[in-house]
Write a protein that holds these residues in place. Structure first.
Motif, mmCIF file in Angstrom:
data_model
loop_
_atom_site.group_PDB
_atom_site.id
_atom_site.type_symbol
_atom_site.label_atom_id
_atom_site.label_comp_id
_atom_site.label_asym_id
_atom_site.label_seq_id
_atom_site.Cartn_x
_atom_site.Cartn_y
_atom_site.Cartn_z
ATOM 1 N N LYS A 3 0.834 -1.190 0.000
ATOM 2 C CA LYS A 3 0.000 0.000 0.000
ATOM 3 C C LYS A 3 0.874 1.248 0.000
ATOM 4 C CE LYS A 3 -3.653 2.241 2.717
ATOM 5 N NZ LYS A 3 -4.463 2.180 3.953
ATOM 6 N N LEU A 4 0.424 2.290 -0.687
ATOM 7 C CA LEU A 4 1.148 3.563 -0.651
ATOM 8 C C LEU A 4 1.210 4.093 0.778
ATOM 9 C CD1 LEU A 4 -0.170 5.602 -3.734
ATOM 10 C CD2 LEU A 4 2.193 4.922 -3.333
ATOM 11 N N PRO A 5 2.369 4.587 1.218
ATOM 12 C CA PRO A 5 2.468 5.115 2.583
ATOM 13 C C PRO A 5 1.979 6.550 2.715
ATOM 14 C CG PRO A 5 4.599 5.211 1.531
ATOM 15 C CD PRO A 5 3.668 4.547 0.538
ATOM 16 N N GLU A 119 13.673 10.165 -1.143
ATOM 17 C CA GLU A 119 12.988 9.599 0.022
ATOM 18 C C GLU A 119 13.083 10.568 1.200
ATOM 19 O OE1 GLU A 119 13.032 5.377 2.477
ATOM 20 O OE2 GLU A 119 14.938 6.263 1.838
ATOM 21 N N GLY A 120 11.966 10.785 1.884
ATOM 22 C CA GLY A 120 11.945 11.657 3.048
ATOM 23 C C GLY A 120 11.806 13.135 2.737
ATOM 24 N N SER A 121 11.616 13.486 1.450
ATOM 25 C CA SER A 121 11.559 14.906 1.088
ATOM 26 C C SER A 121 10.138 15.454 1.032
ATOM 27 C CB SER A 121 12.248 15.139 -0.264
ATOM 28 O OG SER A 121 11.561 14.450 -1.304
ATOM 29 N N PHE A 122 9.135 14.621 1.335
ATOM 30 C CA PHE A 122 7.754 15.101 1.312
ATOM 31 C C PHE A 122 6.926 14.348 2.344
ATOM 32 C CE2 PHE A 122 8.128 11.780 -1.872
ATOM 33 C CZ PHE A 122 6.992 11.005 -1.721
ATOM 34 N N GLY A 123 5.709 14.865 2.582
ATOM 35 C CA GLY A 123 4.870 14.340 3.649
ATOM 36 C C GLY A 123 3.952 13.209 3.208
ATOM 37 N N ARG A 124 2.910 12.966 4.007
ATOM 38 C CA ARG A 124 2.040 11.815 3.795
ATOM 39 C C ARG A 124 0.648 12.173 3.291
ATOM 40 N NH1 ARG A 124 3.432 6.906 6.055
ATOM 41 N NH2 ARG A 124 5.474 6.851 7.077
ATOM 42 N N THR A 125 0.381 13.450 3.149
ATOM 43 C CA THR A 125 -0.922 13.872 2.639
ATOM 44 C C THR A 125 -0.698 14.705 1.393
ATOM 45 O OG1 THR A 125 -1.815 13.918 4.892
ATOM 46 C CG2 THR A 125 -3.068 15.069 3.196
ATOM 47 N N LEU A 126 -0.981 14.114 0.236
ATOM 48 C CA LEU A 126 -0.701 14.757 -1.035
ATOM 49 C C LEU A 126 -1.999 15.169 -1.716
ATOM 50 C CD1 LEU A 126 2.041 12.383 -2.524
ATOM 51 C CD2 LEU A 126 2.267 14.159 -0.782
ATOM 52 N N SER A 127 -1.902 16.202 -2.516
ATOM 53 C CA SER A 127 -3.040 16.613 -3.336
ATOM 54 C C SER A 127 -2.518 17.016 -4.707
ATOM 55 C CB SER A 127 -3.808 17.772 -2.690
ATOM 56 O OG SER A 127 -2.973 18.907 -2.523
ATOM 57 N N PHE A 128 -3.322 16.715 -5.723
ATOM 58 C CA PHE A 128 -2.975 17.058 -7.097
ATOM 59 C C PHE A 128 -4.054 18.007 -7.596
ATOM 60 C CE2 PHE A 128 -2.658 15.805 -11.737
ATOM 61 C CZ PHE A 128 -1.448 16.436 -11.934
ATOM 62 N N ARG A 129 -3.668 19.262 -7.795
ATOM 63 C CA ARG A 129 -4.640 20.298 -8.121
ATOM 64 C C ARG A 129 -3.995 21.391 -8.948
ATOM 65 N NH1 ARG A 129 -3.416 24.764 -5.107
ATOM 66 N NH2 ARG A 129 -2.533 24.510 -3.014
ATOM 67 N N GLU A 167 13.450 22.018 -6.491
ATOM 68 C CA GLU A 167 14.710 21.740 -5.781
ATOM 69 C C GLU A 167 14.476 21.035 -4.450
ATOM 70 O OE1 GLU A 167 17.315 25.003 -5.215
ATOM 71 O OE2 GLU A 167 18.013 25.021 -7.302
ATOM 72 N N LYS A 168 13.319 21.269 -3.834
ATOM 73 C CA LYS A 168 13.039 20.700 -2.510
ATOM 74 C C LYS A 168 13.124 19.178 -2.507
ATOM 75 C CE LYS A 168 9.279 20.126 0.846
ATOM 76 N NZ LYS A 168 7.888 20.459 1.208
ATOM 77 N N VAL A 169 12.671 18.533 -3.569
ATOM 78 C CA VAL A 169 12.573 17.074 -3.591
ATOM 79 C C VAL A 169 13.631 16.432 -4.488
ATOM 80 C CG1 VAL A 169 10.104 17.131 -3.075
ATOM 81 C CG2 VAL A 169 10.859 17.087 -5.465
ATOM 82 N N MET A 170 14.537 17.211 -5.031
ATOM 83 C CA MET A 170 15.464 16.702 -6.041
ATOM 84 C C MET A 170 16.387 15.618 -5.492
ATOM 85 S SD MET A 170 18.238 19.822 -6.451
ATOM 86 C CE MET A 170 19.247 18.919 -7.642
ATOM 87 N N VAL A 171 16.769 14.722 -6.373
ATOM 88 C CA VAL A 171 17.751 13.681 -6.067
ATOM 89 C C VAL A 171 19.137 14.312 -6.105
ATOM 90 C CG1 VAL A 171 18.846 11.613 -7.008
ATOM 91 C CG2 VAL A 171 16.346 11.755 -6.866
ATOM 92 N N ARG A 172 19.909 14.085 -5.046
ATOM 93 C CA ARG A 172 21.259 14.638 -4.948
ATOM 94 C C ARG A 172 22.292 13.518 -5.070
ATOM 95 N NH1 ARG A 172 20.174 19.792 -3.397
ATOM 96 N NH2 ARG A 172 18.099 20.092 -2.460
ATOM 97 N N PRO A 173 23.564 13.847 -5.222
ATOM 98 C CA PRO A 173 24.566 12.793 -5.430
ATOM 99 C C PRO A 173 24.540 11.693 -4.376
ATOM 100 C CG PRO A 173 25.536 14.926 -5.880
ATOM 101 C CD PRO A 173 24.162 15.198 -5.328
ATOM 102 N N GLU A 174 24.223 12.039 -3.145
ATOM 103 C CA GLU A 174 24.232 11.044 -2.064
ATOM 104 C C GLU A 174 22.921 10.274 -1.942
ATOM 105 O OE1 GLU A 174 22.903 15.011 -0.234
ATOM 106 O OE2 GLU A 174 24.358 14.313 -1.749
ATOM 107 N N THR A 175 21.902 10.640 -2.715
ATOM 108 C CA THR A 175 20.597 9.984 -2.617
ATOM 109 C C THR A 175 20.680 8.541 -3.118
ATOM 110 O OG1 THR A 175 19.475 12.105 -2.988
ATOM 111 C CG2 THR A 175 18.170 10.094 -3.298
ATOM 112 N N GLU A 176 20.152 7.631 -2.323
ATOM 113 C CA GLU A 176 20.150 6.214 -2.706
ATOM 114 C C GLU A 176 18.756 5.677 -2.981
ATOM 115 O OE1 GLU A 176 22.177 4.019 0.328
ATOM 116 O OE2 GLU A 176 24.144 4.849 -0.197
ATOM 117 N N ARG A 177 17.720 6.370 -2.479
ATOM 118 C CA ARG A 177 16.343 5.896 -2.664
ATOM 119 C C ARG A 177 15.434 7.094 -2.974
ATOM 120 N NH1 ARG A 177 18.582 3.188 1.479
ATOM 121 N NH2 ARG A 177 17.860 4.755 2.970
ATOM 122 N N ALA A 178 14.445 6.828 -3.813
ATOM 123 C CA ALA A 178 13.542 7.914 -4.213
ATOM 124 C C ALA A 178 12.225 7.333 -4.688
ATOM 125 C CB ALA A 178 14.171 8.754 -5.324
ATOM 126 N N TRP A 179 11.190 8.158 -4.596
ATOM 127 C CA TRP A 179 9.883 7.827 -5.155
ATOM 128 C C TRP A 179 9.802 8.364 -6.574
ATOM 129 C CZ3 TRP A 179 6.319 4.688 -3.111
ATOM 130 C CH2 TRP A 179 6.431 4.381 -1.745
#
Length: 217
Positions: A3-5, A119-129, A167-179
């Motif tokens: 299930k999506l977290p 991973e960890g760059s955003f919360g658990r309640t999302l909206s698309f609008r 930029e807030k959610v961007m993958v950086r050189p050290e990032t190993e996991r992402a949505w």
């Protein structure tokens, strides 16, 4: 399938948000470079000219979704269309980060906007609008106003628009996991097709992909 977290609420019709979790497993090296080259060449073969890009059904459907949100897709092109136009003009898919490279390959193959968010760059309640006047973020190409554009938000603010990344959610050189989120026009691209394409790309890239349920209105 897990299930999506997080929860996703829609205020826009006609979209499906395809979700997958990516993990960098090791050095992909020459195989990932070959994959980027093959995807770019395949795009040039499929779309000899820019006119053939806009005639492709998923591209046309995405343009209609932008217009329905109040966004002019000629002035603010979907990220996938902008990418395909660069490839058709002879540009290559650049080497950025394995997670980003797989994301870009998927976008080119499906002809839909895709984004990887660390991973960890955003919360658990999302909206698309639709973005509202005064809403903006610092995009990968500078300050970007979000009014009258389709935008994904969390409880703290905007995360991504299928035009240019945040930029807030961007993958950086050290990032190993992402949505990974792929913005699918529901009428043209199915989650199963998106997953099959991603799975094939990931198998050659040193990236592990795990599928999660797609979100729909």
């Amino acid at each position: 399938m897990k299930k999506l977290p997080f929860n996703v609420r829609f205020e826009l019709e006609g979209w499906t948000l395809f979700w997958a979790f990516l993990s960098a497993e090791g050095e992909a090296g020459s195989e990932l470079a070959a994959l980027r080259s093959e995807v770019a060449e395949a795009a040039r073969d499929r779309y000899p000219t820019a006119a053939e890009i806009t005639a492709f059904p998923p591209v046309g459907a995405m343009r209609r979704l932008f217009k329905a949100a109040g966004c002019d897709p000629t002035r603010y092109r979907p990220a996938s269309e902008a990418l395909l136009r660069r490839l058709v003009k002879g540009a290559d898919l650049p080497s950025i980060h394995p997670l980003v490279d797989v994301n870009n390959c998927l976008s080119a193959q499906l002809a839909v906007p895709c984004c990887v968010m660390a991973e960890g760059s955003f919360g658990r309640t999302l909206s698309f609008r639709v973005g509202r006047p005064g809403e903006s973020y610092v995009s990968l190409r500078g300050p970007f106003k979000l009014d009258s554009k389709p935008v994904l938000f969390d409880e703290d603010g905007p995360l991504d628009a299928p035009i240019t990344g945040n930029e807030k959610v961007m993958v950086r050189p050290e990032t190993e996991r992402a949505w990974l989120v792929a913005y699918l026009p529901s009428s043209e691209v199915t989650p199963d097709h998106a997953w099959q394409t991603l799975e094939a790309l990931a198998s050659r890239s040193g990236v592990a992909a795990e599928r999660y349920p797609a979100a729909t209105p």
